[in-house]
Design a protein around this motif. Structure first.
Motif, short mmCIF file in Angstrom:
data_model
loop_
_atom_site.label_atom_id
_atom_site.label_comp_id
_atom_site.label_asym_id
_atom_site.label_seq_id
_atom_site.Cartn_x
_atom_site.Cartn_y
_atom_site.Cartn_z
N ARG A 131 17.86 8.35 4.64
CA ARG A 131 19.26 8.06 4.94
C ARG A 131 19.60 6.60 4.67
O ARG A 131 18.81 5.71 4.97
CB ARG A 131 19.55 8.41 6.40
N TYR A 132 20.74 6.38 4.10
CA TYR A 132 21.25 5.04 3.76
C TYR A 132 20.34 4.33 2.75
O TYR A 132 20.33 3.09 2.68
CB TYR A 132 21.42 4.17 5.01
N GLY A 133 19.56 5.08 2.00
CA GLY A 133 18.75 4.49 0.95
C GLY A 133 17.45 3.87 1.40
O GLY A 133 16.77 3.21 0.61
N ALA A 134 17.07 4.07 2.67
CA ALA A 134 15.84 3.47 3.18
C ALA A 134 14.62 4.10 2.51
O ALA A 134 14.61 5.28 2.18
CB ALA A 134 15.75 3.65 4.69
N ALA A 135 13.58 3.30 2.34
CA ALA A 135 12.33 3.81 1.78
C ALA A 135 11.65 4.72 2.81
O ALA A 135 11.80 4.52 4.02
CB ALA A 135 11.40 2.66 1.41
N PRO A 136 10.90 5.72 2.36
CA PRO A 136 10.17 6.58 3.30
C PRO A 136 9.24 5.77 4.20
O PRO A 136 8.73 4.71 3.81
CB PRO A 136 9.38 7.52 2.37
N SER A 137 8.99 6.29 5.39
CA SER A 137 8.22 5.53 6.39
C SER A 137 6.82 5.19 5.90
O SER A 137 6.31 4.09 6.16
CB SER A 137 8.15 6.30 7.70
N LEU A 138 6.16 6.10 5.19
CA LEU A 138 4.80 5.80 4.72
C LEU A 138 4.80 4.78 3.59
O LEU A 138 3.84 4.02 3.44
CB LEU A 138 4.09 7.08 4.27
N VAL A 139 5.85 4.75 2.81
CA VAL A 139 5.96 3.72 1.76
C VAL A 139 6.08 2.34 2.42
O VAL A 139 5.43 1.37 2.01
CB VAL A 139 7.17 4.00 0.84
N ARG A 140 6.90 2.27 3.47
CA ARG A 140 7.03 1.00 4.19
C ARG A 140 5.72 0.63 4.88
O ARG A 140 5.33 -0.54 4.92
CB ARG A 140 8.16 1.09 5.21
N LEU A 141 5.05 1.63 5.45
CA LEU A 141 3.78 1.37 6.13
C LEU A 141 2.73 0.86 5.14
O LEU A 141 1.98 -0.08 5.44
CB LEU A 141 3.28 2.64 6.82
N ALA A 142 2.65 1.47 3.97
CA ALA A 142 1.67 1.04 2.97
C ALA A 142 1.89 -0.42 2.59
O ALA A 142 0.93 -1.21 2.48
CB ALA A 142 1.77 1.93 1.73
N ALA A 143 3.15 -0.80 2.39
CA ALA A 143 3.45 -2.19 2.03
C ALA A 143 3.07 -3.14 3.17
O ALA A 143 2.56 -4.24 2.93
CB ALA A 143 4.93 -2.32 1.69
N ARG A 144 3.29 -2.71 4.39
CA ARG A 144 2.96 -3.56 5.54
C ARG A 144 1.45 -3.75 5.67
O ARG A 144 0.96 -4.86 5.88
CB ARG A 144 3.52 -2.95 6.82
N VAL A 145 0.70 -2.65 5.54
CA VAL A 145 -0.75 -2.73 5.66
C VAL A 145 -1.34 -3.61 4.56
O VAL A 145 -2.31 -4.34 4.78
CB VAL A 145 -1.37 -1.32 5.63
N ALA A 146 -0.74 -3.56 3.37
CA ALA A 146 -1.23 -4.39 2.27
C ALA A 146 -1.07 -5.88 2.57
O ALA A 146 -1.77 -6.71 1.98
CB ALA A 146 -0.48 -4.04 0.98
N ARG A 147 -0.17 -6.21 3.49
CA ARG A 147 0.04 -7.61 3.87
C ARG A 147 -0.77 -8.00 5.10
O ARG A 147 -0.53 -9.04 5.71
CB ARG A 147 1.53 -7.86 4.15
N MET A 148 -1.73 -7.16 5.49
CA MET A 148 -2.53 -7.42 6.69
C MET A 148 -4.01 -7.48 6.33
O MET A 148 -4.79 -6.59 6.69
CB MET A 148 -2.28 -6.33 7.74
N PRO A 149 -4.44 -8.54 5.66
CA PRO A 149 -5.86 -8.61 5.27
C PRO A 149 -6.80 -8.71 6.47
O PRO A 149 -7.98 -8.36 6.36
CB PRO A 149 -5.91 -9.88 4.42
N GLY A 150 -6.29 -9.17 7.61
CA GLY A 150 -7.14 -9.31 8.79
C GLY A 150 -7.24 -8.05 9.62
O GLY A 150 -7.94 -8.03 10.65
N LEU A 151 -6.56 -6.98 9.20
CA LEU A 151 -6.62 -5.73 9.94
C LEU A 151 -8.01 -5.11 9.81
O LEU A 151 -8.52 -4.91 8.71
CB LEU A 151 -5.58 -4.76 9.40
#
Length: 283
Positions: A207-227
């Motif tokens: 809705r409203y053009g938002a990216a799917p939740s897993l697409v957003r999650l993948a991008a976030r995890v990629a920015r967490m090298p210390g995870l």
């Protein structure tokens, strides 16, 4: 009545009729097992038929009659058209809280997530060793974008629910999961393979053009090298995993049942965290 059919009919209705039918949306599209809503649903069908034939007065009368049945009728238990009692609402809304206790390890958070799926209803849960917890539940509908890998996608969504809570903490995170499949996806995303998604997962914008939740999650995890991702065996007595599993179960139940779920969740989290921290404190 399918949701798309209701939306199309409502969009074609005059504003006064559309406004009256909006509050009957759940009755029309989700209350299949409620006899009271069944009568109202048939009246709505006739209402929309009257709109198609240009008879606005009859349409308004039928909409009013449908409202009467919904307001005065005896609904089946758990009917989605019936508001939950005050203080116990929000079965489909994420719930979160924090229980008192030890603060955990300075600069490092240890958290566990889990998900459960049963008879078309999903529950997500997470717990952090500093006392924070959260849960979310919902029913899968015919237009749900999850795809066939419902358990896997739900496990990953539970991780997203957790990261939404701790996004600004800046602390290192140790994440415990009992799903090896979910761990493989998280590891791939952390390594930069953010295009990898579960089979059948719908990648169309939401809705409203938002990216799917897993697409957003993948991008976030990629920015967490210390995870740090760690596997724990499910139902093995691990306090954090058991807490997350219990929260997922409560989240699933609260979609269809009315009970004091936040109090139940907080009590379980407090007990499991006490078990988690006690060995460390004793040492």
């Amino acid at each position: 009545m399918p949701l798309h059919e209701f939306d199309s009919a409502q969009a074609a209705a005059p504003p006064a009729v559309a406004a009256r039918t909006q509050r009957l949306r759940a009755c029309a599209t989700r209350a299949a097992g409620c006899a009271c809503c069944g009568v109202a649903r048939r009246l709505l069908w006739l209402c929309f038929a009257a709109v198609r034939h240009g008879d606005t007065a009859i349409a308004e009368m039928l909409a009013a009659e449908a409202e009467h049945y919904v307001d005065a009728g005896a609904h089946q238990g758990g009917c989605p058209q019936v508001p939950r009692p005050a203080g116990l609402r929000g079965g489909r809304t994420p719930a979160q809280g924090r229980v008192p206790g030890p603060a955990g390890h300075p600069g490092v958070l240890v958290a566990a997530t889990d998900a459960g799926w049963k008879r078309g209803t999903c529950g997500l849960g997470y717990v952090i060793d500093d006392g924070r917890w959260g849960m979310h539940g919902w029913k899968f509908g015919p237009q749900d974008p999850t795809g066939p890998a419902k358990v896997l996608v739900s496990e990953l969504r539970a991780v997203g629910l957790l990261l939404d809570r701790i996004d600004d903490d800046g602390a290192d995170l140790v994440l415990l999961l009992d799903s090896l499949q979910a761990l493989r996806f998280l590891s791939a995303w952390q390594g930069g393979d953010t295009g990898r998604m579960p089979d059948g997962y719908d990648l169309r914008p939401r809705r409203y053009g938002a990216a799917p939740s897993l697409v957003r999650l993948a991008a976030r995890v990629a920015r967490m090298p210390g995870l740090r991702l760690e596997h724990v065996k499910g139902h093995s007595g691990h306090p954090l995993n058991e807490a997350a599993d219990s929260l997922a179960s409560i989240a699933r139940r609260r979609v269809t049942e009315v009970f004091d779920s936040p109090a139940r969740a907080a009590g379980l989290v407090e007990a499991f965290l006490r078990a988690w921290h006690t060995p460390a404190l004793a040492a």
